[in-house]
Motif scaffolding. Structure first.
Motif, PDB file in Angstrom:
ATOM      1  N   SER A 112      -1.692  -6.444  -5.793  1.00 28.61           N
ATOM      2  CA  SER A 112      -2.557  -7.738  -6.246  1.00 28.61           C
ATOM      3  C   SER A 112      -1.742  -8.841  -6.292  1.00 28.61           C
ATOM      4  CB  SER A 112      -3.545  -7.281  -7.273  1.00 28.61           C
ATOM      5  OG  SER A 112      -2.797  -6.947  -8.734  1.00 28.61           O
ATOM      6  N   TYR A 113      -0.225  -8.722  -6.607  1.00 29.84           N
ATOM      7  CA  TYR A 113       0.454  -9.919  -6.738  1.00 29.84           C
ATOM      8  C   TYR A 113       1.144 -10.426  -5.455  1.00 29.84           C
ATOM      9  CZ  TYR A 113       0.613  -8.513 -11.717  1.00 29.84           C
ATOM     10  OH  TYR A 113       0.207  -8.219 -12.943  1.00 29.84           O
ATOM     11  N   SER A 114       0.619  -9.704  -4.513  1.00 28.68           N
ATOM     12  CA  SER A 114       1.196  -9.967  -3.177  1.00 28.68           C
ATOM     13  C   SER A 114       0.359 -11.224  -2.525  1.00 28.68           C
ATOM     14  CB  SER A 114       1.327  -8.968  -2.166  1.00 28.68           C
ATOM     15  OG  SER A 114       2.450  -7.811  -2.709  1.00 28.68           O
ATOM     16  N   THR A 115       0.821 -12.171  -1.739  1.00 28.52           N
ATOM     17  CA  THR A 115      -0.025 -12.958  -0.897  1.00 28.52           C
ATOM     18  C   THR A 115       0.470 -12.738   0.458  1.00 28.52           C
ATOM     19  OG1 THR A 115       1.815 -14.811  -1.347  1.00 28.52           O
ATOM     20  CG2 THR A 115      -0.063 -14.633  -3.079  1.00 28.52           C
ATOM     21  N   ASN A 116      -0.421 -13.376   1.388  1.00 32.08           N
ATOM     22  CA  ASN A 116      -0.214 -13.243   2.913  1.00 32.08           C
ATOM     23  C   ASN A 116       1.249 -14.294   3.369  1.00 32.08           C
ATOM     24  OD1 ASN A 116      -2.134 -11.487   3.402  1.00 32.08           O
ATOM     25  ND2 ASN A 116      -3.676 -13.173   3.542  1.00 32.08           N
ATOM     26  N   ASP A 117       1.515 -15.158   2.521  1.00 35.09           N
ATOM     27  CA  ASP A 117       2.602 -16.108   2.822  1.00 35.09           C
ATOM     28  C   ASP A 117       3.811 -16.147   1.591  1.00 35.09           C
ATOM     29  OD1 ASP A 117       1.073 -17.300   0.646  1.00 35.09           O
ATOM     30  OD2 ASP A 117       1.110 -19.402   1.742  1.00 35.09           O
ATOM     31  N   GLY A 118       3.804 -15.106   0.784  1.00 33.43           N
ATOM     32  CA  GLY A 118       4.727 -15.179  -0.207  1.00 33.43           C
ATOM     33  C   GLY A 118       5.739 -14.213   0.133  1.00 33.43           C
ATOM     34  N   PRO A 119       6.942 -14.183  -0.585  1.00 31.93           N
ATOM     35  CA  PRO A 119       7.994 -13.168  -0.303  1.00 31.93           C
ATOM     36  C   PRO A 119       7.720 -11.890  -1.285  1.00 31.93           C
ATOM     37  CG  PRO A 119       8.542 -14.852  -2.208  1.00 31.93           C
ATOM     38  CD  PRO A 119       7.124 -15.200  -1.859  1.00 31.93           C
ATOM     39  N   ALA A 120       6.482 -11.747  -2.107  1.00 28.89           N
ATOM     40  CA  ALA A 120       6.565 -10.539  -2.600  1.00 28.89           C
ATOM     41  C   ALA A 120       5.166  -9.651  -2.202  1.00 28.89           C
ATOM     42  CB  ALA A 120       6.184 -10.673  -4.095  1.00 28.89           C
ATOM     43  N   CYS A 121       5.651  -9.198  -1.037  1.00 29.00           N
ATOM     44  CA  CYS A 121       4.496  -8.557  -0.356  1.00 29.00           C
ATOM     45  C   CYS A 121       4.855  -6.788  -0.285  1.00 29.00           C
ATOM     46  CB  CYS A 121       4.170  -8.801   1.085  1.00 29.00           C
ATOM     47  SG  CYS A 121       3.643 -10.536   1.270  1.00 29.00           S
ATOM     48  N   VAL A 122       4.165  -6.170  -1.352  1.00 24.03           N
ATOM     49  CA  VAL A 122       4.407  -4.914  -1.395  1.00 24.03           C
ATOM     50  C   VAL A 122       3.109  -3.843  -1.201  1.00 24.03           C
ATOM     51  CG1 VAL A 122       5.116  -2.937  -2.982  1.00 24.03           C
ATOM     52  CG2 VAL A 122       6.291  -5.266  -2.994  1.00 24.03           C
ATOM     53  N   GLU A 123       3.463  -2.842  -0.432  1.00 22.41           N
ATOM     54  CA  GLU A 123       2.183  -1.854  -0.321  1.00 22.41           C
ATOM     55  C   GLU A 123       2.622  -0.601  -0.919  1.00 22.41           C
ATOM     56  OE1 GLU A 123      -0.407  -3.282   3.503  1.00 22.41           O
ATOM     57  OE2 GLU A 123       1.437  -2.339   3.934  1.00 22.41           O
ATOM     58  N   VAL A 124       1.824   0.278  -1.438  1.00 24.80           N
ATOM     59  CA  VAL A 124       2.057   1.622  -2.109  1.00 24.80           C
ATOM     60  C   VAL A 124       0.841   2.485  -1.272  1.00 24.80           C
ATOM     61  CG1 VAL A 124       2.110   2.974  -3.943  1.00 24.80           C
ATOM     62  CG2 VAL A 124       2.999   0.451  -4.019  1.00 24.80           C
ATOM     63  N   ALA A 125       1.548   3.715  -1.023  1.00 26.10           N
ATOM     64  CA  ALA A 125       0.462   4.975  -0.612  1.00 26.10           C
ATOM     65  C   ALA A 125       0.959   6.023  -1.437  1.00 26.10           C
ATOM     66  CB  ALA A 125       0.806   5.157   0.886  1.00 26.10           C
ATOM     67  N   ALA A 126      -0.175   6.911  -1.801  1.00 24.57           N
ATOM     68  CA  ALA A 126       0.242   8.057  -2.307  1.00 24.57           C
ATOM     69  C   ALA A 126      -0.096   9.239  -1.288  1.00 24.57           C
ATOM     70  CB  ALA A 126      -0.702   8.325  -3.543  1.00 24.57           C
ATOM     71  N   THR A 127       0.781  10.274  -1.037  1.00 32.61           N
ATOM     72  CA  THR A 127       0.646  11.500  -0.531  1.00 32.61           C
ATOM     73  C   THR A 127       0.717  12.433  -1.529  1.00 32.61           C
ATOM     74  OG1 THR A 127       2.931  11.524   0.146  1.00 32.61           O
ATOM     75  CG2 THR A 127       1.250  10.484   1.851  1.00 32.61           C
ATOM     76  N   SER A 128       0.710  13.783  -0.833  1.00 28.59           N
ATOM     77  CA  SER A 128       0.894  14.982  -1.780  1.00 28.59           C
ATOM     78  C   SER A 128       2.247  15.110  -2.263  1.00 28.59           C
ATOM     79  CB  SER A 128       0.567  16.298  -0.948  1.00 28.59           C
ATOM     80  OG  SER A 128       0.675  17.338  -1.770  1.00 28.59           O
ATOM     81  N   GLY A 129       2.236  14.611  -3.718  1.00 24.08           N
ATOM     82  CA  GLY A 129       3.672  14.959  -4.324  1.00 24.08           C
ATOM     83  C   GLY A 129       4.316  13.756  -4.004  1.00 24.08           C
ATOM     84  N   ARG A 130       4.153  12.771  -3.483  1.00 22.88           N
ATOM     85  CA  ARG A 130       5.104  11.384  -3.033  1.00 22.88           C
ATOM     86  C   ARG A 130       4.352  10.251  -3.210  1.00 22.88           C
ATOM     87  NH1 ARG A 130       8.989  13.823  -4.534  1.00 22.88           N
ATOM     88  NH2 ARG A 130      10.234  15.376  -3.394  1.00 22.88           N
TER      89      ARG A 130
END
Length: 86
Positions: free
Chosen positions: A37-55
């Motif tokens: 939610s802190y990421s923007t389309n034009d900013g330097p702080a664009c992070v995505e996270v995904a959860a899988t089984s145990g990771r």
């Protein structure tokens, strides 16, 4: 560990199909990438996270095919705890 989309809005979830899946087989696996939610389309702080089984997987949303970091749920919890204090 379960990751929930920001404010319960599933429209921001990007699903990525496993490269091992085929369109005609029963073995289709998808991963939901959630953009910070802190990421923007034009900013330097664009992070995505995904959860899988145990990771927990983390990547740069501007380079989805690029490198990823992978954490155990315990290590991710410690990372988030530390990052929230900085």
């Amino acid at each position: 560990m379960t990751l929930k989309p920001h404010a319960g809005d599933l429209s921001t979830v990007e699903w990525a199909k496993s490269s091992y899946s085929t369109n005609d087989g029963p073995q289709c696996v998808e991963v939901a990438w959630l953009k910070s939610s802190y990421s923007t389309n034009d900013g330097p702080a664009c992070v995505e996270v995904a959860a899988t089984s145990g990771r927990i997987h983390v990547r740069d949303s501007k380079d989805p095919q690029g490198p990823q970091l992978t954490f155990s749920p315990e290590a991710w919890t410690e990372f988030v705890r530390f990052a929230s204090t900085v």
